[in-house]
Design an enzyme around this catalytic site. Structure first.
Site, short mmCIF file in Angstrom:
data_model
loop_
_atom_site.label_atom_id
_atom_site.label_comp_id
_atom_site.label_asym_id
_atom_site.label_seq_id
_atom_site.Cartn_x
_atom_site.Cartn_y
_atom_site.Cartn_z
N HIS A 25 48.51 26.74 25.82
CA HIS A 25 49.93 27.11 25.67
C HIS A 25 50.24 27.55 24.24
O HIS A 25 51.13 28.38 24.01
CB HIS A 25 50.83 25.93 26.03
CG HIS A 25 50.72 25.51 27.46
ND1 HIS A 25 51.10 24.28 27.91
CD2 HIS A 25 50.25 26.18 28.56
CE1 HIS A 25 50.87 24.18 29.21
NE2 HIS A 25 50.35 25.31 29.62
N PHE A 271 45.49 20.18 30.48
CA PHE A 271 44.94 20.53 29.15
C PHE A 271 45.80 21.56 28.41
O PHE A 271 45.27 22.41 27.68
CB PHE A 271 43.50 21.07 29.29
CG PHE A 271 42.67 20.30 30.28
CD1 PHE A 271 42.38 18.97 30.06
CD2 PHE A 271 42.22 20.89 31.45
CE1 PHE A 271 41.64 18.24 30.98
CE2 PHE A 271 41.49 20.17 32.37
CZ PHE A 271 41.19 18.84 32.15
N CYS A 272 47.11 21.50 28.61
CA CYS A 272 48.02 22.46 27.95
C CYS A 272 47.61 23.90 28.23
O CYS A 272 47.69 24.77 27.34
CB CYS A 272 48.08 22.24 26.44
SG CYS A 272 48.60 20.60 25.97
N ALA A 273 47.14 24.15 29.44
CA ALA A 273 46.76 25.52 29.81
C ALA A 273 47.12 25.70 31.29
O ALA A 273 46.27 26.01 32.12
CB ALA A 273 45.28 25.74 29.57
#
Ligand SMILES: Cc1ncc(COP(=O)(O)O)c(C=O)c1O
Length: 363
Positions: A25, A271-273
């Site tokens: 992100h 995983f912030c994705a």
């Protein structure tokens, strides 16, 4: 670091930023309100094919001045061909930013010299991924765009002269570093980088390859392991980051068992994705919409995701054995606790065990 570049890059109306679907992100959100974002993507087992960038640049008809790509994915570990991508970006008059948060601790990076066709224009990296403490990082790149205009943050240390009406800014980087600096963090980051260099990035990569080959081979032999991304390990195109799920178990439950019964720390979740994870988990637009509404309405919902095993330089082959053994047990249901979800935290905890945080953190 990436926000800083996104704020200071001289975008004009109608500009395009070409990026990938593989981004954290951190290298996705900062661009969304600055330009039209175009995402390229190969497939779940491969890094970005440079031809895709060429096609996207061709389509953008000169409106793309900046290409932003991750050096290595923090989800699948896939390493993008950053020098080939840089060459293509430059051929079309664009610059390139590489998010090296995941690449820098695992591989040597050569930014190159000004004017070289494969040079990297901007590189962002993160201290805590390189064995330095949290809170420091770096944006390395050409200073020109920071020489013009006003810094994003204004304050002490950034100026040469101030009167009631006028400001004379220092040169970059000081101009961009208003406020009391994180001195300890910066010194620690520099020391961590020097230590990695002294150890040798080729040695880091060799060691990691031995661990990752063994891990992936071991996991391939366990019924019920579902790899997220590539099912094989090739150090040419992958750092030691392996995402997976155990069939029939929520990712948070697998992570909780590994932690509580085997003392093994993994990361789980998205995983912030999230856009990349949705792609890898074959999420449909309808499923995504359904999930968004549940989350917006604060309704209880099990979040999709995966478990991620990743290596540091300190990991050993014996630890890989312990990990494989733990996964074998978990996959065949051979664990002790009764794990229940904790909706507030999105975690799972064994009913039989309640950690007393006060015992460890007495604030
Ligand atoms: C590929 C990648 N980019 C960016 C970041 C964000 O770095 P930071 O935590 O320093 O904001 C991370 C960290 O998780 C990452 O893995």
């Amino acid at each position: 670091a990436i926000n800083k570049l996104s704020h200071r890059f001289p975008f004009e109306k109608g500009d395009v930023v070409i990026t990938t679907l593989m981004e954290h992100h951190s290298n996705d959100l900062p661009w969304r309100d600055k330009a039209q974002v175009v995402r390229i993507y190969s497939d779940e087992k491969s890094p970005i094919n440079p031809k895709l960038l060429q096609d996207a640049l061709e389509k953008s008809q000169g409106r793309c001045k900046l290409v932003v790509v991750t050096g290595a994915s923090n989800v699948t570990g896939l390493i993008n061909p950053i020098y080939d991508l840089a060459k293509i970006a430059h051929q079309y008059g664009a610059q390139i930013l590489v998010d090296a948060a995941q690449l820098a601790p695992h591989r040597k990076i050569t930014m190159g010299k000004r004017g070289e066709e494969q040079s990297i224009d901007y590189l962002a990296l993160s201290g805590h991924k390189m064995y330095a403490p949290f809170g420091s990082g770096a944006l390395i790149g050409w200073p020109e765009i920071f020489e013009q205009g006003e810094p994003e943050y204004k304050g002490g240390g950034a100026v040469k002269f101030v009167s009631r009406d006028e400001i004379v800014w220092k040169e970059p980087p000081e101009k961009e570093e208003a406020g009391s600096p994180n001195v300890v963090g910066v010194v620690a980051l520099a020391m961590a980088a020097k230590n990695l260099q002294a150890f040798g990035m080729d040695r880091v990569a060799d060691h990691e390859a031995k661990l990752a080959y063994k891990l992936v081979e071991g996991m391939q032999g366990i019924p019920g392991i579902e790899f997220i991304g590539p099912e094989t390990y090739n150090p040419e195109v992958r750092v030691g980051v392996i995402a997976f799920n155990v069939k029939g178990l929520h990712h948070a439950k697998t992570a909780a068992i590994l932690s509580c019964e085997f003392g093994i720390a993994v990361r789980n979740g998205c995983f912030c994705a999230q856009p990349y994870l949705k792609q890898l988990l074959h999420f449909t637009d309808e499923q995504s919409e359904w999930l968004k509404n549940k989350i917006k309405n604060d309704e209880e919902v099990e979040l999709p995701g995966a478990v991620r095993a990743s290596f540091g330089v300190y990991n050993t082959l014996e630890e890989v054995d312990v990990f494989i053994e733990a996964l074998e047990k978990i996959a065949r249901g051979d664990y002790q606790g009764t794990y229940v979800p904790d909706p507030e935290r999105g975690d799972y905890w064994p009913k039989e065990f309640k950690p007393d945080y006060q015992e460890f953190f007495n604030f």
